[in-house]
Write an enzyme that holds these catalytic residues in place. Structure first.
Site, PDB file in Angstrom:
ATOM      1  N   PRO A 251       0.792  -1.222   0.000  1.00 25.19           N
ATOM      2  CG  PRO A 251      -0.216  -1.185   2.091  1.00 25.19           C
ATOM      3  CD  PRO A 251       0.469  -2.101   1.136  1.00 25.19           C
TER       4      PRO A 251
ATOM      5  CG  ASN B 229       8.400  -1.864   0.298  1.00 22.36           C
ATOM      6  OD1 ASN B 229       7.854  -2.001   1.396  1.00 22.36           O
ATOM      7  ND2 ASN B 229       8.946  -0.721  -0.090  1.00 22.36           N
TER       8      ASN B 229
ATOM      9  CG  HIS C 201      11.158  -1.998   4.575  1.00 15.66           C
ATOM     10  ND1 HIS C 201       9.795  -1.969   4.421  1.00 15.66           N
ATOM     11  CD2 HIS C 201      11.454  -3.176   5.182  1.00 15.66           C
ATOM     12  CE1 HIS C 201       9.282  -3.072   4.944  1.00 15.66           C
ATOM     13  NE2 HIS C 201      10.268  -3.824   5.404  1.00 15.66           N
TER      14      HIS C 201
ATOM     15  NE  ARG D  90       9.915   6.219   8.778  1.00 19.55           N
ATOM     16  CZ  ARG D  90       8.945   5.983   7.888  1.00 19.55           C
ATOM     17  NH1 ARG D  90       9.115   5.021   6.967  1.00 19.55           N
ATOM     18  NH2 ARG D  90       7.830   6.690   7.903  1.00 19.55           N
TER      19      ARG D  90
ATOM     20  CB  ALA E  30       1.382  -0.022   6.252  1.00 20.25           C
TER      21      ALA E  30
END
Ligand code: DQA
Length: 145
Positions: A9, A73, A99, A106, A76
């Site tokens: 997404p 990848n 990623h 993060r 989320a």
């Protein structure tokens, strides 16, 4: 060697979404980068993106007997999806998780990867280059060169 590239997404929003985190390159540019990388390395590619968890599960299942490896990848869904983890385990193909951003540095929830448990390797924080590193790793693993 045929590789399925599966993007989750909001990866279609590259170039627009948070460029300070994900870079200024668009999704189209990422697709072109992957195509050029695969052509240079003598690999065949099938590049897919979806915002829907089930569609990603379907694509992973399609890789069974149709691909030699997966570069994913999950975006989320990395941090939430047991369904994608189970699909990767089911097809049991050599898989690299990529990623664009440095997820380790993060928010703490991004340090958890469900999907990474089914991957040979995880590459983070290299932008588009991470996809190239994934191809080189899989080529070495599968072709020994
Ligand atoms: C991402 C990192 C994820 O945490 C995030 O949800 C994304 C993109 C990355 O490529 O850096 O959508 O997978």
């Amino acid at each position: 060697m045929k590789i399925f590239f599966i993007n989750g997404p909001n990866i279609n929003m590259l170039g627009i979404r948070e460029p300070e985190i994900y870079g200024g390159g668009s999704y189209r540019e990422l697709v072109s980068f992957i195509e050029k990388t695969c052509a240079a390395e003598g690999a065949e590619c099938d590049i897919f993106q979806s915002n829907c968890e089930g569609a990603i599960v379907d694509k992973i299942q399609q890789a069974y007997k149709n691909a030699d490896a997966i570069v994913i990848n999950p975006a989320a869904y990395t941090h939430t999806s047991v369904a994608i983890l189970d699909a990767l385990k089911a097809v049991a193909l050599p898989t690299v998780e990529v990623h664009l951003s440095d997820v380790k540095n993060r928010e703490s929830f991004r340090r958890v990867s469900y999907t990474g448990q089914a991957c040979e390797k995880t590459i983070t924080g290299l932008g588009f280059e991470g996809y190239r590193q994934a191809v080189l790793y899989l080529k070495e693993l599968i072709c020994g060169a």
